[in-house]
Every structure is written in structure tokens, then in C-alpha cells.
Write a protein that holds these residues in place. Structure first.
Motif, PDB file in Angstrom:
ATOM      1  N   PHE A  11      -1.418   6.090   0.776  1.00  0.00           N
ATOM      2  CA  PHE A  11      -0.957   4.800   1.302  1.00  0.00           C
ATOM      3  C   PHE A  11       0.173   4.324   0.399  1.00  0.00           C
ATOM      4  O   PHE A  11      -0.061   3.690  -0.621  1.00  0.00           O
ATOM      5  CB  PHE A  11      -2.118   3.811   1.326  1.00  0.00           C
ATOM      6  N   PRO A  12       1.416   4.647   0.765  1.00  0.00           N
ATOM      7  CA  PRO A  12       2.557   4.266  -0.073  1.00  0.00           C
ATOM      8  C   PRO A  12       3.154   2.927   0.347  1.00  0.00           C
ATOM      9  O   PRO A  12       3.048   2.503   1.500  1.00  0.00           O
ATOM     10  CB  PRO A  12       3.554   5.387   0.207  1.00  0.00           C
ATOM     11  N   GLY A  13       3.771   2.277  -0.618  1.00  0.00           N
ATOM     12  CA  GLY A  13       4.492   1.050  -0.320  1.00  0.00           C
ATOM     13  C   GLY A  13       5.126   0.499  -1.579  1.00  0.00           C
ATOM     14  O   GLY A  13       4.738   0.846  -2.693  1.00  0.00           O
ATOM     15  N   SER A  14       6.104  -0.379  -1.388  1.00  0.00           N
ATOM     16  CA  SER A  14       6.692  -1.040  -2.555  1.00  0.00           C
ATOM     17  C   SER A  14       5.752  -2.128  -3.060  1.00  0.00           C
ATOM     18  O   SER A  14       5.776  -2.494  -4.229  1.00  0.00           O
ATOM     19  CB  SER A  14       8.077  -1.604  -2.230  1.00  0.00           C
ATOM     20  N   PHE A  15       4.907  -2.657  -2.183  1.00  0.00           N
ATOM     21  CA  PHE A  15       3.875  -3.634  -2.551  1.00  0.00           C
ATOM     22  C   PHE A  15       4.440  -4.721  -3.473  1.00  0.00           C
ATOM     23  O   PHE A  15       3.926  -4.977  -4.547  1.00  0.00           O
ATOM     24  CB  PHE A  15       2.668  -2.951  -3.192  1.00  0.00           C
ATOM     25  N   ASP A  16       5.498  -5.361  -2.993  1.00  0.00           N
ATOM     26  CA  ASP A  16       6.220  -6.345  -3.803  1.00  0.00           C
ATOM     27  C   ASP A  16       6.252  -7.699  -3.102  1.00  0.00           C
ATOM     28  O   ASP A  16       7.291  -8.062  -2.548  1.00  0.00           O
ATOM     29  CB  ASP A  16       7.630  -5.833  -4.091  1.00  0.00           C
ATOM     30  N   PRO A  17       5.146  -8.423  -3.103  1.00  0.00           N
ATOM     31  CA  PRO A  17       3.885  -8.185  -3.780  1.00  0.00           C
ATOM     32  C   PRO A  17       2.841  -7.559  -2.856  1.00  0.00           C
ATOM     33  O   PRO A  17       2.986  -7.576  -1.633  1.00  0.00           O
ATOM     34  CB  PRO A  17       3.429  -9.591  -4.175  1.00  0.00           C
ATOM     35  N   PHE A  18       1.774  -7.054  -3.467  1.00  0.00           N
ATOM     36  CA  PHE A  18       0.598  -6.586  -2.732  1.00  0.00           C
ATOM     37  C   PHE A  18      -0.107  -7.833  -2.213  1.00  0.00           C
ATOM     38  O   PHE A  18      -0.332  -8.781  -2.958  1.00  0.00           O
ATOM     39  CB  PHE A  18      -0.311  -5.806  -3.684  1.00  0.00           C
ATOM     40  N   HIS A  19      -0.444  -7.861  -0.927  1.00  0.00           N
ATOM     41  CA  HIS A  19      -1.056  -9.062  -0.342  1.00  0.00           C
ATOM     42  C   HIS A  19      -2.262  -8.698   0.521  1.00  0.00           C
ATOM     43  O   HIS A  19      -2.603  -7.522   0.659  1.00  0.00           O
ATOM     44  CB  HIS A  19      -0.012  -9.874   0.447  1.00  0.00           C
ATOM     45  N   ARG A  20      -2.893  -9.700   1.101  1.00  0.00           N
ATOM     46  CA  ARG A  20      -4.135  -9.472   1.845  1.00  0.00           C
ATOM     47  C   ARG A  20      -3.929  -8.582   3.070  1.00  0.00           C
ATOM     48  O   ARG A  20      -4.860  -7.915   3.510  1.00  0.00           O
ATOM     49  CB  ARG A  20      -4.809 -10.786   2.206  1.00  0.00           C
ATOM     50  N   VAL A  39      -0.077   4.335  -3.475  1.00  0.00           N
ATOM     51  CA  VAL A  39       1.102   4.721  -4.255  1.00  0.00           C
ATOM     52  C   VAL A  39       2.125   3.595  -4.247  1.00  0.00           C
ATOM     53  O   VAL A  39       2.683   3.256  -3.197  1.00  0.00           O
ATOM     54  CB  VAL A  39       1.734   6.020  -3.699  1.00  0.00           C
ATOM     55  N   ILE A  40       2.336   3.032  -5.421  1.00  0.00           N
ATOM     56  CA  ILE A  40       3.384   2.030  -5.592  1.00  0.00           C
ATOM     57  C   ILE A  40       4.674   2.816  -5.763  1.00  0.00           C
ATOM     58  O   ILE A  40       4.825   3.568  -6.724  1.00  0.00           O
ATOM     59  CB  ILE A  40       3.109   1.142  -6.818  1.00  0.00           C
ATOM     60  N   PHE A  52       6.954  -1.783 -12.040  1.00  0.00           N
ATOM     61  CA  PHE A  52       5.866  -0.986 -11.482  1.00  0.00           C
ATOM     62  C   PHE A  52       4.544  -1.341 -12.164  1.00  0.00           C
ATOM     63  O   PHE A  52       3.510  -1.420 -11.503  1.00  0.00           O
ATOM     64  CB  PHE A  52       6.159   0.512 -11.641  1.00  0.00           C
ATOM     65  N   GLU A  53       4.577  -1.557 -13.461  1.00  0.00           N
ATOM     66  CA  GLU A  53       3.343  -1.873 -14.184  1.00  0.00           C
ATOM     67  C   GLU A  53       2.790  -3.240 -13.794  1.00  0.00           C
ATOM     68  O   GLU A  53       1.581  -3.408 -13.693  1.00  0.00           O
ATOM     69  CB  GLU A  53       3.550  -1.771 -15.696  1.00  0.00           C
ATOM     70  N   SER A  54       3.664  -4.219 -13.574  1.00  0.00           N
ATOM     71  CA  SER A  54       3.155  -5.530 -13.150  1.00  0.00           C
ATOM     72  C   SER A  54       2.563  -5.440 -11.740  1.00  0.00           C
ATOM     73  O   SER A  54       1.540  -6.069 -11.460  1.00  0.00           O
ATOM     74  CB  SER A  54       4.239  -6.601 -13.226  1.00  0.00           C
ATOM     75  N   LYS A  55       3.172  -4.638 -10.879  1.00  0.00           N
ATOM     76  CA  LYS A  55       2.602  -4.433  -9.542  1.00  0.00           C
ATOM     77  C   LYS A  55       1.245  -3.749  -9.648  1.00  0.00           C
ATOM     78  O   LYS A  55       0.301  -4.112  -8.948  1.00  0.00           O
ATOM     79  CB  LYS A  55       3.535  -3.581  -8.682  1.00  0.00           C
ATOM     80  N   ARG A  56       1.160  -2.744 -10.529  1.00  0.00           N
ATOM     81  CA  ARG A  56      -0.109  -2.023 -10.710  1.00  0.00           C
ATOM     82  C   ARG A  56      -1.224  -2.992 -11.125  1.00  0.00           C
ATOM     83  O   ARG A  56      -2.329  -2.939 -10.580  1.00  0.00           O
ATOM     84  CB  ARG A  56       0.025  -0.929 -11.751  1.00  0.00           C
ATOM     85  N   LYS A  57      -0.926  -3.891 -12.044  1.00  0.00           N
ATOM     86  CA  LYS A  57      -1.937  -4.843 -12.519  1.00  0.00           C
ATOM     87  C   LYS A  57      -2.416  -5.750 -11.390  1.00  0.00           C
ATOM     88  O   LYS A  57      -3.605  -6.041 -11.273  1.00  0.00           O
ATOM     89  CB  LYS A  57      -1.393  -5.667 -13.684  1.00  0.00           C
ATOM     90  N   ILE A  58      -1.489  -6.200 -10.574  1.00  0.00           N
ATOM     91  CA  ILE A  58      -1.847  -7.058  -9.433  1.00  0.00           C
ATOM     92  C   ILE A  58      -2.728  -6.301  -8.454  1.00  0.00           C
ATOM     93  O   ILE A  58      -3.751  -6.803  -7.986  1.00  0.00           O
ATOM     94  CB  ILE A  58      -0.575  -7.607  -8.745  1.00  0.00           C
ATOM     95  N   VAL A  59      -2.326  -5.075  -8.136  1.00  0.00           N
ATOM     96  CA  VAL A  59      -3.106  -4.254  -7.199  1.00  0.00           C
ATOM     97  C   VAL A  59      -4.494  -3.986  -7.778  1.00  0.00           C
ATOM     98  O   VAL A  59      -5.502  -4.111  -7.070  1.00  0.00           O
ATOM     99  CB  VAL A  59      -2.376  -2.941  -6.854  1.00  0.00           C
ATOM    100  N   GLU A  60      -4.567  -3.616  -9.055  1.00  0.00           N
ATOM    101  CA  GLU A  60      -5.864  -3.341  -9.684  1.00  0.00           C
ATOM    102  C   GLU A  60      -6.813  -4.521  -9.533  1.00  0.00           C
ATOM    103  O   GLU A  60      -7.994  -4.339  -9.235  1.00  0.00           O
ATOM    104  CB  GLU A  60      -5.684  -3.006 -11.168  1.00  0.00           C
ATOM    105  N   GLN A  61      -6.307  -5.728  -9.744  1.00  0.00           N
ATOM    106  CA  GLN A  61      -7.144  -6.920  -9.616  1.00  0.00           C
ATOM    107  C   GLN A  61      -7.651  -7.101  -8.186  1.00  0.00           C
ATOM    108  O   GLN A  61      -8.799  -7.479  -7.978  1.00  0.00           O
ATOM    109  CB  GLN A  61      -6.364  -8.168 -10.057  1.00  0.00           C
ATOM    110  N   GLN A  62      -6.786  -6.833  -7.222  1.00  0.00           N
ATOM    111  CA  GLN A  62      -7.147  -7.094  -5.833  1.00  0.00           C
ATOM    112  C   GLN A  62      -8.025  -6.005  -5.215  1.00  0.00           C
ATOM    113  O   GLN A  62      -8.663  -6.255  -4.190  1.00  0.00           O
ATOM    114  CB  GLN A  62      -5.890  -7.304  -4.993  1.00  0.00           C
ATOM    115  N   ILE A  63      -8.046  -4.821  -5.818  1.00  0.00           N
ATOM    116  CA  ILE A  63      -8.853  -3.744  -5.231  1.00  0.00           C
ATOM    117  C   ILE A  63     -10.025  -3.336  -6.123  1.00  0.00           C
ATOM    118  O   ILE A  63     -10.691  -2.340  -5.835  1.00  0.00           O
ATOM    119  CB  ILE A  63      -7.997  -2.507  -4.882  1.00  0.00           C
TER     120      ILE A  63
END
Length: 148
Positions: A11-20, A39-40, A52-63
Motif C-alpha cells: 500500500f504505497p502513498g506519499s501519506f502527506d499527511p496520513f489520515h483516517r 510504503v511511504i 519521511f521520518e516524521s511521516k513514519r512517526k505519524i503513521v506508526e501512531q495511527q496504526i
């Protein structure tokens, strides 16, 4: 861990930001697949606003409540090539409207040309998530934070 799973997807994406909306699609994918690589990735058509690391942290929290998901960062490969390296034959995507749908068709054809084993699975958002987009979320966050 993930190599033991036969039924995998990417599941790829820029996820900027990752949302619901992204989370909902991921949860739907986990109903069909035993394991999902989230995959960010770099999207050359979009401006990179967050690291990329800040996105990873956000995604980690949400999943964090989900099992069988591994977050990867992809800065330099085409998704179809990465899927081949990971031995994954299914690509998770989503479309909210006809514009997204037409874009996803082009993307699926292009990915298939690069990796003939890669099949795109298109998920549709639930009604309460259909109007959510990363662009809208960025705008809301910008104006919310501007007043602080």
C-alpha cells in the motif's frame, strides 16, 4: 516475520499527511491480505512537505493497533520494482471519484508494464471518508496552526 505470509500486498502513498481515509483503506486491505507493507514513498508530482521520518512517526501512531503491517520508506524506486523485490503481487490503491479512478487506471497499466505479476486492487472509501484528501488535511492543519 513477513516472509511467512503468502497473501501479501503493498500500500504505497506519499501519506502527506496520513489520515483516517488512508487508515480505513489499510483496514479494508487487512481483511483480504495476511500482511501489508505500507510504503511511504516519494511522489515526484507532489511537493515533499514533511520528512519521511516524521511521516513514519505519524503513521506508526495511527496504526499501532494493527498487526501484520510493516512501514517502509521508499525514496528511489518505482513501486512496481519495489513490489517485485518484496515478492508482492498485489498493490492497494483507492479512488474517491472519477478523476482518481482515471488516474488509478493509468497507474495500474504503467505498473503492470513494469511488473507483469503486479495486480492493482482498488478500494473505495466509506461514505464518511469520501471527501477526505491529504491536500484538504494539509490546508486544515495549516490554518489551524497559523493561529497559534
Amino acid at each position: 516475520m513477513q516472509s511467512n505470509y503468502m497473501n501479501k500486498a503493498i500500500f504505497p502513498g506519499s501519506f502527506d499527511p496520513f489520515h483516517r481515509g488512508h487508515l480505513s483503506i489499510l483496514e479494508k486491505a487487512l481483511k483480504l491480505f495476511d500482511f501489508v507493507y505500507l510504503v511511504i514513498t516519494l511522489n515526484p508530482d507532489k511537493n515533499q512537505r514533511s520528512s519521511f521520518e516524521s511521516k513514519r512517526k505519524i503513521v506508526e501512531q495511527q496504526i499501532k493497533h494493527l498487526k501484520n503491517v510493516e512501514i517502509l520508506i521508499n525514496q528511489d524506486k518505482l513501486t512496481a520494482e519495489l513490489a517485485k523485490e518484496l515478492n508482492v503481487n498485489f498493490l492497494i490503491r483507492s479512488a474517491r471519484n472519477d478523476i482518481d479512478f482515471n488516474y488509478e487506471i493509468e497507474l495500474a497499466v504503467g505498473n503492470k508494464a513494469i511488473n507483469n505479476s503486479l495486480e492493482t486492487i482498488l478500494f473505495f472509501p466509506d461514505e464518511n471518508n469520501i471527501k477526505i484528501s491529504s491536500t484538504l488535511e494539509r490546508h486544515k492543519n495549516f490554518y489551524k496552526n497559523k493561529g497559534k
